[in-house]
Each structure stands twice: as C-alpha cells, then as structure tokens.
Motif scaffolding. Structure first.
Motif, PDB file in Angstrom:
ATOM      1  N   ILE A  10       0.875  -1.167   0.000  1.00  0.00           N
ATOM      2  CA  ILE A  10       0.000   0.000   0.000  1.00  0.00           C
ATOM      3  C   ILE A  10       0.915   1.220   0.000  1.00  0.00           C
ATOM      4  O   ILE A  10       1.608   1.499   0.976  1.00  0.00           O
ATOM      5  N   ALA A  11       0.941   1.925  -1.130  1.00  0.00           N
ATOM      6  CA  ALA A  11       1.906   3.004  -1.312  1.00  0.00           C
ATOM      7  C   ALA A  11       1.457   4.325  -0.693  1.00  0.00           C
ATOM      8  O   ALA A  11       2.256   5.241  -0.567  1.00  0.00           O
ATOM      9  N   ASP A  12       0.215   4.440  -0.320  1.00  0.00           N
ATOM     10  CA  ASP A  12      -0.309   5.701   0.218  1.00  0.00           C
ATOM     11  C   ASP A  12      -0.041   5.789   1.715  1.00  0.00           C
ATOM     12  O   ASP A  12      -0.236   4.815   2.448  1.00  0.00           O
ATOM     13  N   ASN A  13       0.396   6.943   2.176  1.00  0.00           N
ATOM     14  CA  ASN A  13       0.656   7.138   3.605  1.00  0.00           C
ATOM     15  C   ASN A  13      -0.571   7.599   4.373  1.00  0.00           C
ATOM     16  O   ASN A  13      -0.525   7.687   5.593  1.00  0.00           O
ATOM     17  N   ASP A  14      -1.648   7.894   3.665  1.00  0.00           N
ATOM     18  CA  ASP A  14      -2.877   8.347   4.310  1.00  0.00           C
ATOM     19  C   ASP A  14      -3.566   7.143   4.969  1.00  0.00           C
ATOM     20  O   ASP A  14      -3.924   6.178   4.285  1.00  0.00           O
ATOM     21  N   PRO A  15      -3.767   7.180   6.302  1.00  0.00           N
ATOM     22  CA  PRO A  15      -4.385   6.037   6.991  1.00  0.00           C
ATOM     23  C   PRO A  15      -5.776   5.708   6.459  1.00  0.00           C
ATOM     24  O   PRO A  15      -6.154   4.534   6.420  1.00  0.00           O
ATOM     25  N   ILE A  16      -6.517   6.701   6.031  1.00  0.00           N
ATOM     26  CA  ILE A  16      -7.858   6.450   5.495  1.00  0.00           C
ATOM     27  C   ILE A  16      -7.758   5.677   4.185  1.00  0.00           C
ATOM     28  O   ILE A  16      -8.497   4.718   3.957  1.00  0.00           O
ATOM     29  N   GLU A  17      -6.828   6.060   3.320  1.00  0.00           N
ATOM     30  CA  GLU A  17      -6.633   5.351   2.052  1.00  0.00           C
ATOM     31  C   GLU A  17      -6.096   3.939   2.291  1.00  0.00           C
ATOM     32  O   GLU A  17      -6.459   3.009   1.591  1.00  0.00           O
ATOM     33  N   GLN A  18      -5.227   3.789   3.278  1.00  0.00           N
ATOM     34  CA  GLN A  18      -4.716   2.460   3.616  1.00  0.00           C
ATOM     35  C   GLN A  18      -5.849   1.553   4.087  1.00  0.00           C
ATOM     36  O   GLN A  18      -5.941   0.390   3.689  1.00  0.00           O
ATOM     37  N   GLU A  19      -6.715   2.098   4.949  1.00  0.00           N
ATOM     38  CA  GLU A  19      -7.844   1.315   5.442  1.00  0.00           C
ATOM     39  C   GLU A  19      -8.783   0.936   4.306  1.00  0.00           C
ATOM     40  O   GLU A  19      -9.273  -0.187   4.241  1.00  0.00           O
ATOM     41  N   LYS A  20      -9.022   1.875   3.374  1.00  0.00           N
ATOM     42  CA  LYS A  20      -9.872   1.575   2.213  1.00  0.00           C
ATOM     43  C   LYS A  20      -9.280   0.431   1.391  1.00  0.00           C
ATOM     44  O   LYS A  20      -9.997  -0.480   0.981  1.00  0.00           O
ATOM     45  N   ALA A  21      -7.977   0.477   1.153  1.00  0.00           N
ATOM     46  CA  ALA A  21      -7.314  -0.571   0.368  1.00  0.00           C
ATOM     47  C   ALA A  21      -7.439  -1.924   1.056  1.00  0.00           C
ATOM     48  O   ALA A  21      -7.713  -2.938   0.413  1.00  0.00           O
ATOM     49  N   MET A  22      -7.243  -1.931   2.364  1.00  0.00           N
ATOM     50  CA  MET A  22      -7.342  -3.192   3.105  1.00  0.00           C
ATOM     51  C   MET A  22      -8.775  -3.725   3.103  1.00  0.00           C
ATOM     52  O   MET A  22      -8.992  -4.932   2.922  1.00  0.00           O
ATOM     53  N   LYS A  23      -9.740  -2.847   3.284  1.00  0.00           N
ATOM     54  CA  LYS A  23     -11.139  -3.286   3.292  1.00  0.00           C
ATOM     55  C   LYS A  23     -11.581  -3.744   1.906  1.00  0.00           C
ATOM     56  O   LYS A  23     -12.345  -4.707   1.780  1.00  0.00           O
ATOM     57  N   PHE A  24     -11.112  -3.070   0.866  1.00  0.00           N
ATOM     58  CA  PHE A  24     -11.447  -3.487  -0.491  1.00  0.00           C
ATOM     59  C   PHE A  24     -10.880  -4.873  -0.768  1.00  0.00           C
ATOM     60  O   PHE A  24     -11.550  -5.731  -1.337  1.00  0.00           O
ATOM     61  N   ASN A  25      -9.633  -5.107  -0.337  1.00  0.00           N
ATOM     62  CA  ASN A  25      -9.030  -6.425  -0.510  1.00  0.00           C
ATOM     63  C   ASN A  25      -9.812  -7.488   0.259  1.00  0.00           C
ATOM     64  O   ASN A  25     -10.044  -8.590  -0.243  1.00  0.00           O
ATOM     65  N   ALA A  26     -10.230  -7.159   1.485  1.00  0.00           N
ATOM     66  CA  ALA A  26     -11.015  -8.112   2.287  1.00  0.00           C
ATOM     67  C   ALA A  26     -12.356  -8.400   1.612  1.00  0.00           C
ATOM     68  O   ALA A  26     -12.819  -9.545   1.596  1.00  0.00           O
ATOM     69  N   LEU A  27     -12.974  -7.378   1.039  1.00  0.00           N
ATOM     70  CA  LEU A  27     -14.247  -7.563   0.332  1.00  0.00           C
ATOM     71  C   LEU A  27     -14.069  -8.491  -0.864  1.00  0.00           C
ATOM     72  O   LEU A  27     -14.854  -9.425  -1.063  1.00  0.00           O
ATOM     73  N   LEU A  28     -13.033  -8.249  -1.666  1.00  0.00           N
ATOM     74  CA  LEU A  28     -12.771  -9.119  -2.819  1.00  0.00           C
ATOM     75  C   LEU A  28     -12.462 -10.552  -2.384  1.00  0.00           C
ATOM     76  O   LEU A  28     -12.943 -11.507  -2.989  1.00  0.00           O
ATOM     77  N   THR A  29     -11.664 -10.689  -1.344  1.00  0.00           N
ATOM     78  CA  THR A  29     -11.309 -12.015  -0.846  1.00  0.00           C
ATOM     79  C   THR A  29     -12.549 -12.773  -0.393  1.00  0.00           C
ATOM     80  O   THR A  29     -12.752 -13.937  -0.755  1.00  0.00           O
ATOM     81  N   ASN A  30     -13.398 -12.107   0.384  1.00  0.00           N
ATOM     82  CA  ASN A  30     -14.611 -12.767   0.882  1.00  0.00           C
ATOM     83  C   ASN A  30     -15.592 -13.072  -0.247  1.00  0.00           C
ATOM     84  O   ASN A  30     -16.257 -14.110  -0.224  1.00  0.00           O
ATOM     85  N   ALA A  31     -15.680 -12.189  -1.243  1.00  0.00           N
ATOM     86  CA  ALA A  31     -16.568 -12.447  -2.383  1.00  0.00           C
ATOM     87  C   ALA A  31     -16.099 -13.670  -3.170  1.00  0.00           C
ATOM     88  O   ALA A  31     -16.904 -14.532  -3.542  1.00  0.00           O
ATOM     89  N   ASP A  32     -14.790 -13.751  -3.429  1.00  0.00           N
ATOM     90  CA  ASP A  32     -14.258 -14.917  -4.143  1.00  0.00           C
ATOM     91  C   ASP A  32     -14.403 -16.187  -3.317  1.00  0.00           C
ATOM     92  O   ASP A  32     -14.720 -17.260  -3.844  1.00  0.00           O
ATOM     93  N   ASP A  33     -14.187 -16.079  -2.016  1.00  0.00           N
ATOM     94  CA  ASP A  33     -14.353 -17.213  -1.109  1.00  0.00           C
ATOM     95  C   ASP A  33     -15.794 -17.729  -1.161  1.00  0.00           C
ATOM     96  O   ASP A  33     -16.039 -18.931  -1.279  1.00  0.00           O
ATOM     97  N   LEU A  34     -16.753 -16.818  -1.095  1.00  0.00           N
ATOM     98  CA  LEU A  34     -18.168 -17.194  -1.163  1.00  0.00           C
ATOM     99  C   LEU A  34     -18.496 -17.839  -2.509  1.00  0.00           C
ATOM    100  O   LEU A  34     -19.161 -18.873  -2.575  1.00  0.00           O
ATOM    101  N   ARG A  35     -18.019 -17.230  -3.593  1.00  0.00           N
ATOM    102  CA  ARG A  35     -18.287 -17.783  -4.926  1.00  0.00           C
ATOM    103  C   ARG A  35     -17.720 -19.204  -5.034  1.00  0.00           C
ATOM    104  O   ARG A  35     -18.370 -20.108  -5.565  1.00  0.00           O
ATOM    105  N   ASN A  36     -16.517 -19.410  -4.535  1.00  0.00           N
ATOM    106  CA  ASN A  36     -15.921 -20.753  -4.568  1.00  0.00           C
ATOM    107  C   ASN A  36     -16.740 -21.743  -3.745  1.00  0.00           C
ATOM    108  O   ASN A  36     -16.958 -22.878  -4.163  1.00  0.00           O
ATOM    109  N   ALA A  37     -17.190 -21.322  -2.564  1.00  0.00           N
ATOM    110  CA  ALA A  37     -17.999 -22.212  -1.719  1.00  0.00           C
ATOM    111  C   ALA A  37     -19.318 -22.566  -2.413  1.00  0.00           C
ATOM    112  O   ALA A  37     -19.758 -23.719  -2.361  1.00  0.00           O
ATOM    113  N   LEU A  38     -19.940 -21.591  -3.064  1.00  0.00           N
ATOM    114  CA  LEU A  38     -21.186 -21.863  -3.797  1.00  0.00           C
ATOM    115  C   LEU A  38     -20.934 -22.820  -4.957  1.00  0.00           C
ATOM    116  O   LEU A  38     -21.734 -23.730  -5.207  1.00  0.00           O
ATOM    117  N   ASP A  39     -19.822 -22.628  -5.669  1.00  0.00           N
ATOM    118  CA  ASP A  39     -19.486 -23.530  -6.777  1.00  0.00           C
ATOM    119  C   ASP A  39     -19.246 -24.957  -6.272  1.00  0.00           C
ATOM    120  O   ASP A  39     -19.700 -25.919  -6.887  1.00  0.00           O
TER     121      ASP A  39
END
Length: 148
Positions: free
Chosen positions: A45-74
């Motif tokens: 995460i190249a941004d030093n802004d804590p808000i942007e860092q948190e957004k990046a981490m939450k976006f990654n968690a959202l994508l991870t959980n979405a892919d995890d759910l899709r795999n479980a459904l498959d």
C-alpha cells in the motif's frame, strides 16, 4: 503460570494440537488467498494516508470474501450434481476441500458487466450430506462426547 499450564496441556494433548494446527492452517490459507487477490503493486500500500490504507485493506477483504463465497457456492453446486448422479459423498472428503482455490480466477482477463442486472435464482443452502459422524468425531476428540 497460566501460560505454562496451557503450554503443558498443549504438549500433552494430541487432539488439542490437531485442532490448533487445523485452525492455524485455515487462517494461513485465507491470508495466502487474500495476498493472491491483492496482487496490485505486489501487495504494497503506497499511500501514507491512513484512510486510504484502510480503504485498500477493506477493499481487498471484500474481494477475498466475495471470491471465497463464490468458490464455496461452486463447490456446493458440484456436490449437488454429484449427489443427483448417484455418487456417495463422504463428509470426511468434504472436510478437506478448501474454498481458497485460485486456478479458475482470471485476474487479468476481461469481465462482462451486462449480467449485473439479472436477478439470480434463490439459493438453497441445504446439502444432502450427513455431517453427524464428523461432529461426533470432533466432540469425542475434544473429550466432549463422553458422559461425565
């Protein structure tokens, strides 16, 4: 003193070590899957802004959980198809399947969004697999399935 007692219990209790190892392996698998999903900029995460860092981490968690759910459904859909074809599904085998598979995910491909407005069919979460033997095995291994 509490840590020493816990360590001695851990060292002398094989079922406890197996449960701790299994839980640790699940967490490590999730973290590897999450890192694989967040491949941009090598996960840095190249941004030093804590808000942007948190957004990046939450976006990654959202994508991870979405892919995890899709795999479980498959996986559940494939199990249903096998049951309909007459295959016998052993719950012990299902216990070893992980939703953290990546081979079918094309991170660099083209993705169509024209299907976003289509309402999906209602999902039936029931699988016709008897997991009772696994639950009883876990309870017995933990010493909870025995009468006092």
């Amino acid at each position: 003193m509490i840590r020493t007692v816990q360590l001695l219990r851990y060292l002398s209790d094989a079922p406890l070590r197996r449960r701790v190892t299994a839980a640790t392996n699940k967490v490590e698998s999730f973290n590897r899957f999450s890192q694989w999903i967040g491949f941009g900029n090598r996960g840095v995460i190249a941004d030093n802004d804590p808000i942007e860092q948190e957004k990046a981490m939450k976006f990654n968690a959202l994508l991870t959980n979405a892919d995890d759910l899709r795999n479980a459904l498959d996986i559940a859909e494939i199990v249903r198809q096998l049951l309909e074809e007459g295959w016998e599904i052993d719950p012990e085998d299902l216990a070893h399947i992980s939703p953290y598979v990546t081979e079918h995910i094309n991170r660099f491909g083209e993705y169509s969004t024209h299907e976003l407005g289509i309402q999906p069919e209602a999902y039936d979460p029931k699988l016709d697999v008897d997991f009772t033997p696994l639950r009883e095995q876990d309870l017995t291994a933990a010493g909870l399935g025995q009468a006092a």
